[in-house]
Design a protein around this motif. Sequence first.
Motif, short mmCIF file in Angstrom:
data_model
loop_
_atom_site.label_atom_id
_atom_site.label_comp_id
_atom_site.label_asym_id
_atom_site.label_seq_id
_atom_site.Cartn_x
_atom_site.Cartn_y
_atom_site.Cartn_z
N GLN A 198 1.00 -1.21 0.09
CA GLN A 198 0.05 -0.32 -0.07
C GLN A 198 0.81 1.25 0.08
O GLN A 198 0.31 2.42 0.42
CB GLN A 198 -1.06 -0.11 1.20
N GLY A 199 2.08 1.27 -0.24
CA GLY A 199 2.91 2.40 -0.55
C GLY A 199 3.54 2.88 0.86
O GLY A 199 4.02 4.15 0.91
N ALA A 200 3.74 2.09 1.92
CA ALA A 200 4.06 2.51 3.14
C ALA A 200 5.53 2.56 3.33
O ALA A 200 6.18 1.80 2.88
CB ALA A 200 3.40 1.66 4.32
N SER A 201 6.03 3.77 4.00
CA SER A 201 7.38 3.85 4.25
C SER A 201 7.86 3.38 5.64
O SER A 201 8.95 2.80 5.99
CB SER A 201 8.03 5.31 3.72
N LYS A 202 6.74 3.56 6.39
CA LYS A 202 6.85 3.09 7.61
C LYS A 202 5.81 2.71 8.75
O LYS A 202 4.65 3.55 8.28
CB LYS A 202 7.32 4.24 8.58
N VAL A 203 5.60 1.71 9.25
CA VAL A 203 4.29 1.35 9.88
C VAL A 203 4.29 1.82 11.23
O VAL A 203 5.44 1.80 12.04
CB VAL A 203 4.15 -0.17 9.91
N VAL A 204 3.29 2.45 11.75
CA VAL A 204 3.17 2.96 12.98
C VAL A 204 2.56 2.00 14.04
O VAL A 204 3.06 1.67 15.12
CB VAL A 204 2.44 4.20 12.89
N LYS A 205 1.34 1.54 13.68
CA LYS A 205 0.53 0.59 14.44
C LYS A 205 0.01 -0.52 13.76
O LYS A 205 -0.72 -0.14 12.95
CB LYS A 205 -0.33 1.38 15.17
N ASP B 200 12.44 -3.79 7.63
CA ASP B 200 12.48 -2.39 8.07
C ASP B 200 11.28 -1.53 8.32
O ASP B 200 11.18 -0.52 9.10
CB ASP B 200 13.43 -1.63 6.87
N VAL B 201 10.31 -1.66 7.39
CA VAL B 201 9.05 -1.15 7.33
C VAL B 201 8.29 -1.35 8.56
O VAL B 201 7.53 -0.40 8.91
CB VAL B 201 8.24 -1.63 6.12
N VAL B 202 8.45 -2.47 9.38
CA VAL B 202 7.67 -2.59 10.65
C VAL B 202 8.46 -2.68 12.02
O VAL B 202 8.16 -2.72 12.88
CB VAL B 202 6.90 -3.89 10.58
N ARG B 203 10.04 -2.36 11.77
CA ARG B 203 10.75 -2.49 12.79
C ARG B 203 10.22 -1.74 14.09
O ARG B 203 10.59 -1.88 15.29
CB ARG B 203 12.11 -2.46 12.50
N ASP B 204 9.77 -0.34 13.78
CA ASP B 204 9.46 0.56 14.62
C ASP B 204 7.88 0.55 15.17
O ASP B 204 7.69 1.24 15.96
CB ASP B 204 10.02 1.96 14.39
N ALA C 187 -6.54 -6.22 12.01
CA ALA C 187 -7.54 -5.59 11.82
C ALA C 187 -7.32 -4.30 11.02
O ALA C 187 -8.17 -3.76 10.34
CB ALA C 187 -8.32 -5.50 13.14
N LYS C 188 -6.06 -3.71 11.35
CA LYS C 188 -5.96 -2.30 11.07
C LYS C 188 -4.27 -2.07 10.94
O LYS C 188 -3.77 -2.71 11.79
CB LYS C 188 -6.71 -1.48 11.71
N ILE C 189 -3.86 -1.37 10.05
CA ILE C 189 -2.41 -1.14 9.91
C ILE C 189 -2.64 0.34 9.81
O ILE C 189 -2.81 1.10 8.99
CB ILE C 189 -1.70 -1.76 8.79
N ASP C 190 -1.84 0.98 10.72
CA ASP C 190 -1.55 2.76 10.64
C ASP C 190 0.05 2.83 10.13
O ASP C 190 0.72 2.31 10.66
CB ASP C 190 -1.74 3.28 12.04
N PHE C 191 -0.10 3.65 8.99
CA PHE C 191 1.43 3.80 8.33
C PHE C 191 1.38 5.12 7.57
O PHE C 191 0.60 5.83 7.71
CB PHE C 191 1.82 2.70 7.45
N VAL C 192 2.59 5.51 7.57
CA VAL C 192 2.97 6.62 6.91
C VAL C 192 3.63 6.46 5.33
O VAL C 192 4.33 5.57 5.27
CB VAL C 192 3.86 7.50 7.59
N LYS C 193 3.14 7.25 4.38
CA LYS C 193 3.82 6.86 3.03
C LYS C 193 5.30 7.48 2.99
O LYS C 193 5.27 8.67 3.50
CB LYS C 193 2.67 7.37 2.12
#
Lengths: 263, 169
Positions: free
Chosen positions: B46-53, B81-85, B163-169
């Motif tokens: 979905q084009g995320a650079s970093k997943v938050v939650k 990398d994309v989910v490490r934080d 159920a849900k993924i919060d991320f930043v593009k």
Amino acid sequence: MEKYDPRDAIIEEKFRRIKFSVLVGSGKGGVGKSTIASILALGLSRKFSVGLLDLDVHGPIVPEIFGLENVEPKESKKGLIPPEKYGVKVMSLGFFTEKEPIPMRGNAKTDAIKEILAITNWGPLDFLVVDLPPGTGDETLTSVKYVTNSKGAVLVTIPSKISLSVVERTIRLFRELNVPILALINNMAYYSLGEEKISILGEANVEELAGKYGIDEVVEIPIDPKVSKAIESRSLELIFQSEACAKMGKIVEKLEKIVERQS
Amino acid sequence: MLLACILELNIYFLWYDVYVGVLFVLHEWSIAESIVVSSAKIAVGQGASKVVKVYVKVGELSQLELEILKTAINELKKEYDVVRDADFVFEVEEARFKCLNCGYSWGFSEVKRRINEIFCGSPDKECDNPIHYVPDLMNSFIRCPKCGSPDFEVVAGRGVYIAKIDFVK
């Protein structure tokens, strides 16, 4: 946002480590799919790393064929390790249910198959032989969908018109699902009495059906007491001496070429 | 003598804990891997650079140990990398069943003691069981508490899903 099933990604990941999957199916019950799948896996195991996955959710019998019915898969951080015998890694719902009935409806069957695919740690394999249950419903459709690597089907019939009629539907389904049919097995085709071949279960024209759908390999497997003796005496290695095993050599060679081409 | 007995008992319980722990730990690691791999794959898709939650629902029927699942995820997420934080948040979904013969509806607590009895030898003892691995095998071992039928369905709380993924593009 739609909800995501985490099993989907891990199943795909696991199949990346398996070079080729062979779906052994029929549509028809009682034609010897599990026995054929077991013989094929044993034949391949002489040269390759092989897994045998029993997806018959209602009547899993592969653990019994391999004499593994009292064995439990061991755990690892990457999932359950399939018990191994005669060089074949085996996984089946039968390991979890002993002799209990498995009364599952549609969605539960799909979930159970996905669960088995997701939690089994096959490691790298050359071949995974998948023993499909009878029918063309949930189990077959789920298996075709989630066995995500290169695959082909080996379909099993007996030489009766009734069996051929069911198998023809399965052939058509697999073609529509874009699964290449590698061979049609005419199981229990005859019984050898000296030089004479006696057709006990019928004389339907399996070659003609194969020709109609462009299936270039038809293998006739006789009724061979050595096979049932090997299974019942829990000495599966005796299968290597059977005519059935020798005849399956053609399919083993074909699969070998497929994997060589892939490499 | 008493001290020796106490010491021996402590060692016994320590070994028991380790044994039971090992049985339950490893399956949680394999589930954790599927959650981490899926989250990373979905987010990247979905084009995320970093997943938050990441919001994960855990069905009660899967009998997963949440603390072990969390530990495993915190370890495994470092490899992607994309989910490490990312913060992984868990919510347990209560398991519910409905009998397709008599219509009775019940929760996991109503049959949990029976499961313990079948697999662990006592209704009060918990141990490894096949339903932990393949929840759909409930129908092989459990019957409707009202009419005794094996024909029932799991209407909620079967397995694990994101159920849900919060991320930043």
